[in-house]
Design a protein around this motif. Structure first.
Motif, short mmCIF file in Angstrom:
data_model
loop_
_atom_site.label_atom_id
_atom_site.label_comp_id
_atom_site.label_asym_id
_atom_site.label_seq_id
_atom_site.Cartn_x
_atom_site.Cartn_y
_atom_site.Cartn_z
N ILE A 145 -17.31 29.99 -20.62
CA ILE A 145 -18.61 29.60 -20.07
C ILE A 145 -18.46 28.37 -19.18
O ILE A 145 -17.76 27.42 -19.55
CB ILE A 145 -19.60 29.24 -21.21
N VAL B 194 -22.99 42.42 -12.02
CA VAL B 194 -22.98 41.40 -13.07
C VAL B 194 -24.38 41.24 -13.64
O VAL B 194 -25.38 41.57 -13.00
CB VAL B 194 -22.48 40.03 -12.54
N GLU B 195 -24.44 40.73 -14.86
CA GLU B 195 -25.73 40.46 -15.52
C GLU B 195 -26.40 39.25 -14.88
O GLU B 195 -25.72 38.33 -14.41
CB GLU B 195 -25.50 40.15 -17.01
N VAL C 248 -15.06 34.56 -24.38
CA VAL C 248 -15.83 34.41 -23.13
C VAL C 248 -15.80 32.96 -22.70
O VAL C 248 -16.15 32.07 -23.48
CB VAL C 248 -17.29 34.88 -23.33
N LEU D 149 -23.96 40.15 -23.13
CA LEU D 149 -22.78 40.23 -22.26
C LEU D 149 -21.66 41.02 -22.93
O LEU D 149 -20.87 41.68 -22.28
CB LEU D 149 -22.29 38.82 -21.89
N CYS E 130 -26.84 40.27 -7.83
CA CYS E 130 -26.19 40.50 -9.12
C CYS E 130 -26.00 41.99 -9.37
O CYS E 130 -25.00 42.42 -9.95
CB CYS E 130 -26.99 39.84 -10.25
N ASP F 287 -15.89 32.96 -16.95
CA ASP F 287 -16.38 34.34 -16.88
C ASP F 287 -17.90 34.38 -16.67
O ASP F 287 -18.44 35.33 -16.14
CB ASP F 287 -16.08 35.08 -18.20
N VAL F 288 -18.57 33.33 -17.17
CA VAL F 288 -20.03 33.28 -17.13
C VAL F 288 -20.46 31.95 -16.52
O VAL F 288 -20.00 30.89 -16.97
CB VAL F 288 -20.64 33.39 -18.55
N LYS G 24 -18.94 36.90 -11.28
CA LYS G 24 -19.16 36.27 -12.59
C LYS G 24 -20.51 36.68 -13.16
O LYS G 24 -21.49 36.89 -12.43
CB LYS G 24 -19.13 34.73 -12.45
N GLN G 25 -20.57 36.80 -14.49
CA GLN G 25 -21.85 37.01 -15.16
C GLN G 25 -22.71 35.77 -14.99
O GLN G 25 -22.18 34.66 -14.89
CB GLN G 25 -21.63 37.27 -16.66
N ASP H 89 -23.55 29.51 -16.22
CA ASP H 89 -24.85 29.20 -16.84
C ASP H 89 -25.54 28.17 -15.95
O ASP H 89 -25.12 27.01 -15.89
CB ASP H 89 -24.58 28.67 -18.26
#
Lengths: 343, 334
Positions: free
Chosen positions: B3, B110-111, B1, B292, B105, B60-61, B83-84, B63
Motif C-alpha cells: 500500500i 483497476v479498482e 499487498v 481487492l 480505472c 500495488d495500491v 495500480k489499484q 490510497d
C-alpha cells in the motif's frame, strides 16, 4: 367588553370537533372562567362530549351566543372557522380560534377582518407562545447572547391525527394534510423569535406513510426564507408511528452568530418502562402551555389585556402553510408579499 | 499487498494508522510534491517519497488521501500505472472529473474504491440493516445531520478554499448525500440553502438541503461548519410505513466525562465516532483490502461517489438559483 362583576368570564365552546377542546375545558375552569356551554353541528358528538365533561349542551350556536357570553373558543373543523368566528364577532364576543385559522387565505383574512370591524379580540391557538422552554429561548434571544440568528431547523412531527379525529385527513374540512396541520406552529414561533416575516416558501411532500388510508400528504419538508435573511426548515411530517409514546413533538435549533441553541418543547417528561401505559411511556411534567394560552384569553376578556398572540399571527402562519401547499403542488418556490397589519 | 498513501495530512495519518492494523504492508507515503513525509513514514517503517511517481513505483495500491483538488490527477496517474486505487471522499471536485477517473480505472482494469467511510460506521450500518429487515417498512421521510467546525488542513489551510475542498457541500454533506442514497435510493431533485451564499459575511457555513428520491421518499440534510470547536454531532432519523428509527450521537454517547476545564483540545479535522473495538476507517480499509483480494463484494462503488457528486452539484446550483434543481442522470454501469 364589559368585565363581569364576579371576575369570571363566561365562555362558550363552538364545537368539539378539535380534540384540543378536551384540554381547554379543564384549562378554562382552572383559569376561573365559567364554561357556559357547547354547541356542535354534530349533535351526537356534541351531546356525548357535554355529558363527558359536565358542560351544558346548546342545540344551536345562536342560543349559545345569546347566553350573555364574554368569549368563545372555536374548535370546529377548520373549514367552519370563518362561519363560527364571524358569528361570534357579530355577537360582540371575543374569540380564541384553533389553528390553522382557515382552509383558505380568503376565509382567514375575512375572519380576522370581521373581528377587527366588530372590535372584538381574536386570539389564535398557538400554545407554543406559552411553552416555558420556548419562552426561555425567546428571552435568551432577547439578551443577544446568540447574536444575530442565521438559520433554523424545526421539526413538528406527529402521529396520523385521524386516530383522534377523522376530519383532520379530509382536505375539504381540514384544508390539507401534514402541511396544514404542522407548518403553522413553527412558522409562528419563528415569526415571534425573529420578529420577521416569511418572504418565500418551498415545500416537498409525499404520501408514503399511511398511503392506503388517506388522500392527503403525510410527509412534508418545508424551507422558509425570512425578510431578515434567515432561512429555516420545517419537518411537518406525520411520521411518528401509532405506537410512539406520545402524539409527536416540536423541536427547533437556531444557528446564530455566537453558536447554536436548541429547544425541545416536550423534553420535560419521565421515561417509564412497564406498567399500565405499556413498555414505554413518557408522562410529561413540564408546564402546561395550553393553560398559558387560556390564561391569556381570560386576561384579555376579563382585564382587557392585549392578546399575546393574535388573529394577524394566525393569518400570517396560515398564509405560509397555504403557500407551502402551492409550492408542493407546483414544485417551485412561492413568494409571499408583505401586508400591513390590519389589512 | 503493498500500500502507498498519497497525502500525509490528517486523513493520510488516519489511514496509515488503520493500515497498520491490517495484514497489508504500508510501504510508502508521499506528501505534496517536493516534501518527504519523513516522520509519518518512519512511524510505520514506510518509505517517505518525494514524488507521486516514486510512490507509484513501490506499491500495488495507491490510497489517495491528498486534498480533494488533487484526487483527479493522482487517480489518473495511478490508473495509468496499472495500480489499484482507493480514493478518499469526495471522489473529485466535479462530476466530470469523477467520470474521467472512473473511465480511466475501467480502461486500466483497476479498482476504484471510494472512501465513503460512513458506510462503515456501525450505527449507520445497523440502520441500513434494520431498514433491509423491514424494521421501518418503506422509508418515507429521512433526516441526516452532521454538525461540526470547519476543518483545518495541515500546512496550507486548503479546506478554507472551496476551489480545493469543494466547501461544506462536497467535504461534509457528501457523507449524508451518500447515506440518503444508500438508505432511500437515487435522488432526482434538490432544494438547498446555505449560509455561505445567503450571508457570506458570517464567516461560517451551514447548509440545508431537501432531497426528493426517485421512489418518492424525501430527505432533510443538514451539514454545518458553524459549530464551535470541538463539537462533532451526527444524527439521523428514518421514518417509514412500519415505524421510525433514529440515532443521536450526542444523546446516545456511552461515555460522558465532565472534567475541570483544561481548554478545548480539538483535532484539525474533526472525526465523529463512538468507542468501538475498531475505528470505522480501519473497517473500511480492511473491507477494501478484501475487495481487492476478491473476497468481498464492494460496499461502495465508484459510481456511488459520482452519484453523490451529482446530487451535491444540483444542491450547489440550487443554492444560487433559489430553485429546486434536477439531479443529472447518468448511465451508471455497475
Amino acid at each position: 367588553m364589559s368585565p363581569r362583576t364576579d371576575g369570571r368570564p363566561r365562555i362558550g365552546l363552538l364545537s368539539a370537533a378539535h380534540l384540543h377542546v378536551d384540554a381547554y375545558v379543564a384549562n378554562l375552569r382552572a383559569a376561573g372562567a365559567d364554561v357556559v356551554g357547547l354547541t356542535d353541528d354534530d349533535p351526537g358528538r356534541g351531546q356525548a362530549w357535554c355529558a363527558a365533561h359536565d358542560v351544558p349542551w346548546f342545540d344551536r350556536a345562536e342560543r349559545l351566543l345569546d347566553a350573555n357570553l364574554d368569549g368563545v373558543v372555536v374548535c370546529s373543523e377548520t373549514a367552519d372557522h370563518r362561519r363560527d368566528v364571524e358569528a361570534a364577532a357579530a355577537a360582540g364576543v371575543g374569540v380564541l380560534c384553533e389553528k390553522p385559522l382557515a382552509t383558505t387565505e380568503e376565509d382567514a383574512a375575512a375572519l380576522v377582518a370581521a373581528c377587527a370591524t366588530a372590535g372584538v379580540p381574536l386570539l389564535t391557538a398557538f400554545p407554543m407562545r406559552f411553552s416555558a422552554p420556548m419562552r426561555e429561548v425567546r428571552e435568551l434571544l432577547a439578551t443577544g447572547s446568540l447574536g444575530q440568528v442565521y438559520a433554523a431547523m424545526g421539526t413538528n412531527q406527529g402521529e396520523l391525527p385521524m386516530r383522534h379525529r377523522a376530519w383532520f385527513v379530509e382536505p375539504t374540512r381540514s384544508g390539507g394534510g401534514a402541511l396544514m396541520d404542522h407548518v403553522v406552529h413553527l412558522t409562528d414561533v419563528l415569526r415571534w423569535y425573529l420578529d420577521a416575516e416569511v418572504t418565500e416558501v418551498f415545500a416537498t411532500t409525499n404520501r408514503i406513510l399511511h398511503a392506503p388510508t388517506v388522500t392527503v400528504e403525510t410527509g412534508g419538508l418545508v424551507m422558509l426564507a425570512f425578510d431578515s435573511g434567515v432561512f429555516a426548515s420545517i419537518d411537518c411530517s406525520w411520521s411518528k408511528p401509532d405506537v410512539y409514546p406520545t402524539w409527536g413533538g416540536l423541536r427547533l435549533e437556531l444557528v446564530g452568530e455566537r453558536g447554536i441553541v436548541g429547544v425541545d418543547a416536550f423534553a420535560q417528561r419521565l421515561t417509564v418502562h412497564g406498567g399500565p401505559e405499556g413498555p414505554l411511556a413518557w408522562p410529561a411534567w413540564g408546564s402546561d402551555a395550553n393553560q398559558g394560552l387560556i390564561d391569556d384569553l381570560v386576561a384579555v376578556l376579563r382585564d382587557g389585556a392585549v392578546p399575546s398572540v393574535t388573529g394577524e399571527d394566525g393569518l400570517a402562519a396560515t398564509r405560509v402553510a397555504l403557500a407551502a401547499a402551492r409550492s408542493a403542488a407546483s414544485g417551485a418556490p412561492v413568494r409571499l408579499d408583505h401586508r400591513e397589519p390590519g389589512r | 499487498v503493498r500500500i502507498g498513501i498519497a497525502g500525509a495530512g490528517s486523513m493520510g495519518t488516519t489511514h496509515a494508522a488503520a493500515w497498520a492494523s491490517t495484514d497489508a504492508a504500508l510501504v510508502a507515503i508521499a506528501a505534496e510534491p517536493g516534501r518527504r513525509p519523513t516522520e509519518l513514514a518512519e512511524r510505520y517503517g514506510a518509505t517517505a517519497c518525494a514524488s507521486l511517481d516514486e510512490l507509484i513505483e513501490l506499491v500495488d495500491v495507491v490510497d489517495v488521501c491528498a486534498p480533494t483538488d488533487r484526487h483527479h490527477d493522482i487517480v489518473l496517474a495511478a490508473a495509468a500505472a496499472g495500480k489499484q486505487v482507493i480514493c478518499e471522499k469526495p471522489l473529485a471536485l466535479t462530476s466530470s472529473q469523477a467520470r474521467a477517473m472512473i473511465a480511466a480505472c475501467r480502461t486500466a482494469g483497476v479498482e476504484l474504491l471510494v472512501g465513503h467511510v460512513v458506510r462503515f460506521f456501525p450505527e449507520y450500518v445497523a440502520a441500513k440493516h434494520a431498514i433491509e429487515r423491514g424494521a421501518v417498512g418503506t422509508p418515507a421521510v429521512l433526516r441526516f445531520t452532521r454538525s461540526t467546525y470547519r476543518p483545518r488542513g495541515r500546512g496550507d489551510d486548503w479546506f478554507a478554499d472551496p476551489a480545493r475542498s469543494g466547501g461544506l457541500l462536497l467535504d461534509l454533506m457528501i457523507h449524508d448525500i451518500d447515506q440518503a442514497r444508500w438508505m432511500a435510493g437515487d435522488v432526482t431533485r434538490v432544494y438547498a440553502r446555505s449560509l455561505a451564499v445567503q450571508r457570506p459575511e458570517a464567516g461560517v457555513d451551514h447548509c440545508l438541503a431537501l432531497l426528493t428520491h426517485a421512489n418518492g421518499a424525501i430527505s432533510h440534510l443538514e451539514a454545518s461548519w458553524a459549530y464551535p470547536v470541538p463539537v462533532f454531532r451526527t444524527r439521523f432519523e428514518v421514518a417509514g410505513t412500519a415505524g421510525v428509527l433514529d440515532h443521536d450521537a450526542d444523546r446516545d454517547a456511552p461515555v460522558r466525562a465532565t472534567l475541570a476545564a483544561a481548554g478545548a483540545a480539538a483535532a484539525d479535522v474533526p472525526l465523529p465516532g463512538s468507542p468501538m473495538h475498531e475505528p470505522p476507517h480501519t473497517t473500511e480499509l480492511r473491507h477494501f483490502l478484501a475487495v481487492l483480494r476478491g473476497e468481498e463484494p464492494r460496499r461502495v462503488a465508484a459510481v456511488d461517489g459520482l452519484a453523490a457528486l451529482l446530487v451535491a452539484e444540483a444542491a450547489a446550483r440550487s443554492l444560487h438559483s433559489d430553485q429546486p434543481e434536477p439531479v443529472a442522470t447518468e448511465e451508471m454501469p455497475a
